[in-house]
Motif scaffolding. Sequence first.
Motif, PDB file in Angstrom:
ATOM      1  N   ALA A  23       0.848  -1.188   0.000  1.00 36.08           N
ATOM      2  CA  ALA A  23       0.000   0.000   0.000  1.00 36.08           C
ATOM      3  C   ALA A  23       0.888   1.244   0.000  1.00 36.08           C
ATOM      4  O   ALA A  23       1.826   1.351   0.773  1.00 36.08           O
ATOM      5  N   ASP A  24       0.577   2.166  -0.906  1.00 40.01           N
ATOM      6  CA  ASP A  24       1.334   3.421  -1.021  1.00 40.01           C
ATOM      7  C   ASP A  24       2.826   3.160  -1.187  1.00 40.01           C
ATOM      8  O   ASP A  24       3.678   3.859  -0.628  1.00 40.01           O
ATOM      9  N   GLU A  25       3.149   2.092  -1.983  1.00 36.32           N
ATOM     10  CA  GLU A  25       4.553   1.706  -2.088  1.00 36.32           C
ATOM     11  C   GLU A  25       5.396   2.761  -2.790  1.00 36.32           C
ATOM     12  O   GLU A  25       6.616   2.796  -2.610  1.00 36.32           O
ATOM     13  N   ASN A  26       4.794   3.627  -3.579  1.00 36.65           N
ATOM     14  CA  ASN A  26       5.551   4.630  -4.307  1.00 36.65           C
ATOM     15  C   ASN A  26       5.517   5.988  -3.635  1.00 36.65           C
ATOM     16  O   ASN A  26       5.965   6.978  -4.224  1.00 36.65           O
ATOM     17  N   GLN A  61       6.784   9.717   1.352  1.00 42.12           N
ATOM     18  CA  GLN A  61       6.372  10.294   2.636  1.00 42.12           C
ATOM     19  C   GLN A  61       5.777   9.225   3.550  1.00 42.12           C
ATOM     20  O   GLN A  61       6.041   9.209   4.756  1.00 42.12           O
ATOM     21  N   VAL A  62       4.971   8.347   2.972  1.00 44.71           N
ATOM     22  CA  VAL A  62       4.368   7.274   3.766  1.00 44.71           C
ATOM     23  C   VAL A  62       5.456   6.341   4.301  1.00 44.71           C
ATOM     24  O   VAL A  62       5.443   5.942   5.475  1.00 44.71           O
ATOM     25  N   GLN A  63       6.419   5.997   3.446  1.00 46.84           N
ATOM     26  CA  GLN A  63       7.487   5.095   3.870  1.00 46.84           C
ATOM     27  C   GLN A  63       8.350   5.715   4.965  1.00 46.84           C
ATOM     28  O   GLN A  63       8.712   5.050   5.941  1.00 46.84           O
ATOM     29  N   HIS A  64       8.666   6.993   4.835  1.00 44.52           N
ATOM     30  CA  HIS A  64       9.469   7.650   5.865  1.00 44.52           C
ATOM     31  C   HIS A  64       8.669   7.823   7.156  1.00 44.52           C
ATOM     32  O   HIS A  64       9.243   7.777   8.257  1.00 44.52           O
ATOM     33  N   ILE A  79      12.661   1.208   0.331  1.00 46.06           N
ATOM     34  CA  ILE A  79      12.920   2.606  -0.030  1.00 46.06           C
ATOM     35  C   ILE A  79      14.119   2.702  -0.961  1.00 46.06           C
ATOM     36  O   ILE A  79      14.105   3.454  -1.953  1.00 46.06           O
ATOM     37  N   ASN A  80      15.169   1.915  -0.686  1.00 36.07           N
ATOM     38  CA  ASN A  80      16.358   1.936  -1.539  1.00 36.07           C
ATOM     39  C   ASN A  80      16.046   1.436  -2.941  1.00 36.07           C
ATOM     40  O   ASN A  80      16.553   1.981  -3.933  1.00 36.07           O
TER      41      ASN A  80
END
Length: 430
Positions: free
Chosen positions: A240-243, A246-249, A341-342
């Motif tokens: 979900a929201d993999e791209n 902001q969500v990942q951070h 993220i990388n």
Amino acid sequence: MTELNRAFLYQETHARPYLNLPVPCAVAHLLYWKGDSQSTELLDLAKSLAERQGVTPKSHQNSFFEYACQNYHIRFEQHTEFDTLTIAQSLELDAPVFGINPLSIVDEAALASIEAQVLVKAHLHIALESEDIHDIKDEVTRQFADINGETLVYGSYVMERRAEVYTDFKLDVQGYSRYFAVSHSLNSTDAGRLITRLIEMENYRILALIPMKWVRAVSKELTGIDTHLAQILSAISDNADENDPQVQHRRLDELLEIAKVVESHRNTLSSRFAASRAYYQIVQFSYDKLHEEKLGSLQRLQTFVERRLGPAVRTFDSMHRRLDDISHRIDRIAELLRTEINVQMQLQNSAMLAGMNNSAKMQLKMQKTVEGISIVALTYYAISVLGYLLGIFVHGDTKYTVMGLLVLPVAGLIWQLQKKLLHKTNKDRR
């Protein structure tokens, strides 16, 4: 490291000997919890007591001293996290059980000032064996009966059946835990060993339970953390929201906050768990040295302590493993999220590099087109200038014929000059 001293090491082997107590006697014992405060309140109280009795006890850096005065034997011991004060008083043969408390010689105001930090208050009584065994049973029933007259007493033969010990492991109305011992054939040294073992058991079984309140509170918090980690892992697994960077951070920030909480608990509790394990081992050692044997239908003292203390210490071990497991899970989830993220950054960088490569190809094509146009323009202007020069010597159609013949040589010359100039420019850049 200071130089080793043989005399010091030999003195250490004789440090803190067993008490040497008469029979019968009463013993009062206090354990004052210092924790990390390094408080000297109990030490000051013990010194004040000695001064009031006109005694200057021999001490070694205030860590241990003992002295006898009148019919009292007083001992102070300093430990890393706690201090203890033990006062023994010899009794008459007909002295009532628990009728005399040796702590009565201590100033009541001084005792009240340290009450909040006292974790153990024990009152012990050693009596001589009565000729009538029913007298002992009646005394035990009378001393340990609750307000309803019911008695739940634990007892056993100890010291190879040379004594009996009874207790209910409860606090009386004055806040004391009580132990009643009956001597069959104990001398003063044996009585001191028995009292020392009972005091050690009482001290360390209570100290071993110190983390319990924290463990219960932390356990509830860790349940919420488990749920939160599961939600984060589920969101990562569902892509979900993999791209969305902001969500990942934001997820990484959440993991960082959780890690701070878990590491704080590990830092606080790890040392306490280790201490509890050590205290539990001392309790077990003390029980083993008592050599308990079954006394009638009573449960042994060790049975009661193991029933509660054993599971408590195993709970602490479980909590320790749980904290370690959650910490490792946080690390693994954070590493997974950082990897994702990388990967996203590498894909973005690849797309960016591909775009830059296409732009470079377009620029190269445009550059070659401009170079071709510039050759044509320079050839045109060069032929025009030559036309003016030829007009001096050649007239009519012959002039234009000559100009036409000069177009290709001039264009070739300009192309060569342009090629050398570009080569020199690229060489200077390198």
